[in-house]
Design a protein around this motif. Structure first.
Motif, PDB file in Angstrom:
ATOM      1  N   ALA A   1       0.880  -1.170   0.000  1.00 28.70           N
ATOM      2  CA  ALA A   1       0.000   0.000   0.000  1.00 28.70           C
ATOM      3  C   ALA A   1       0.914   1.216   0.000  1.00 28.70           C
ATOM      4  O   ALA A   1       1.869   1.284   0.781  1.00 28.70           O
ATOM      5  N   HIS A   2       0.644   2.175  -0.879  1.00 30.87           N
ATOM      6  CA  HIS A   2       1.470   3.370  -0.995  1.00 30.87           C
ATOM      7  C   HIS A   2       0.614   4.574  -0.632  1.00 30.87           C
ATOM      8  O   HIS A   2      -0.407   4.832  -1.278  1.00 30.87           O
ATOM      9  N   VAL A   3       1.026   5.311   0.407  1.00 28.19           N
ATOM     10  CA  VAL A   3       0.310   6.506   0.833  1.00 28.19           C
ATOM     11  C   VAL A   3       1.050   7.715   0.267  1.00 28.19           C
ATOM     12  O   VAL A   3       2.247   7.894   0.508  1.00 28.19           O
ATOM     13  N   PHE A   4       0.334   8.533  -0.494  1.00 29.74           N
ATOM     14  CA  PHE A   4       0.874   9.727  -1.126  1.00 29.74           C
ATOM     15  C   PHE A   4       0.459  10.935  -0.294  1.00 29.74           C
ATOM     16  O   PHE A   4      -0.738  11.120  -0.035  1.00 29.74           O
ATOM     17  N   ALA A   5       1.407  11.763   0.115  1.00 31.29           N
ATOM     18  CA  ALA A   5       1.124  12.967   0.901  1.00 31.29           C
ATOM     19  C   ALA A   5       1.297  14.200   0.009  1.00 31.29           C
ATOM     20  O   ALA A   5       2.381  14.425  -0.538  1.00 31.29           O
ATOM     21  N   PHE A   6       0.226  14.986  -0.128  1.00 28.06           N
ATOM     22  CA  PHE A   6       0.220  16.196  -0.947  1.00 28.06           C
ATOM     23  C   PHE A   6       0.033  17.421  -0.059  1.00 28.06           C
ATOM     24  O   PHE A   6      -0.721  17.377   0.904  1.00 28.06           O
ATOM     25  N   ARG A   7       0.699  18.526  -0.409  1.00 30.57           N
ATOM     26  CA  ARG A   7       0.508  19.798   0.305  1.00 30.57           C
ATOM     27  C   ARG A   7      -0.857  20.375  -0.054  1.00 30.57           C
ATOM     28  O   ARG A   7      -1.327  20.229  -1.177  1.00 30.57           O
ATOM     29  N   TYR A   8      -1.472  21.059   0.900  1.00 29.50           N
ATOM     30  CA  TYR A   8      -2.731  21.762   0.634  1.00 29.50           C
ATOM     31  C   TYR A   8      -2.523  23.011  -0.219  1.00 29.50           C
ATOM     32  O   TYR A   8      -3.394  23.372  -0.994  1.00 29.50           O
ATOM     33  N   ASP A   9      -1.393  23.688  -0.071  1.00 31.29           N
ATOM     34  CA  ASP A   9      -1.230  24.992  -0.709  1.00 31.29           C
ATOM     35  C   ASP A   9      -0.702  24.903  -2.138  1.00 31.29           C
ATOM     36  O   ASP A   9      -0.226  23.865  -2.581  1.00 31.29           O
TER      37      ASP A   9
END
Length: 106
Positions: free
Chosen positions: A78-86
């Motif tokens: 399982a790969h969790v991708f973290a993206f910035r809100y801004d």
């Protein structure tokens, strides 16, 4: 898909297929987190090209005020991708998990 987006998608898929993941700038080890400098993959491109699920929360190492997370399943992980809100919501990191009894501890 426009030809200009192909290298970005290819880079994202290479990160998913790589056996070692960085735990911080310049470090690598299996099962860690890949931190991606310069945010070349935006959430808009990810959303339209990569099958995924939205997550209600992110792993504890990520600030929920700063990032949101999505998840894919590939290569028995399982790969969790973290993206910035801004801004253009660039991809900051990918954290991979074995698909076992302790899957998604967050």
């Amino acid at each position: 898909m426009p030809r200009s987006q192909t290298p970005i998608l290819t880079a994202a898929l290479c990160v998913l297929a790589a056996p070692a993941f960085a735990s911080g700038p310049g470090e690598t080890h299996h099962g860690g987190t890949a931190f991606l400098p310069n945010g070349v993959l935006t959430y808009a491109l990810f959303e339209s090209t990569i099958e995924h699920v939205d997550l209600a929360s992110c792993p504890a190492q990520f600030d929920p005020e700063v990032v949101f997370c999505r998840m894919t399943l590939a290569s028995d992980l399982a790969h969790v991708f973290a993206f910035r809100y801004d801004g253009e919501q660039p991809l900051l990191a990918i954290k991979s998990y074995e698909l076992d009894d302790e899957f998604l501890p967050f």
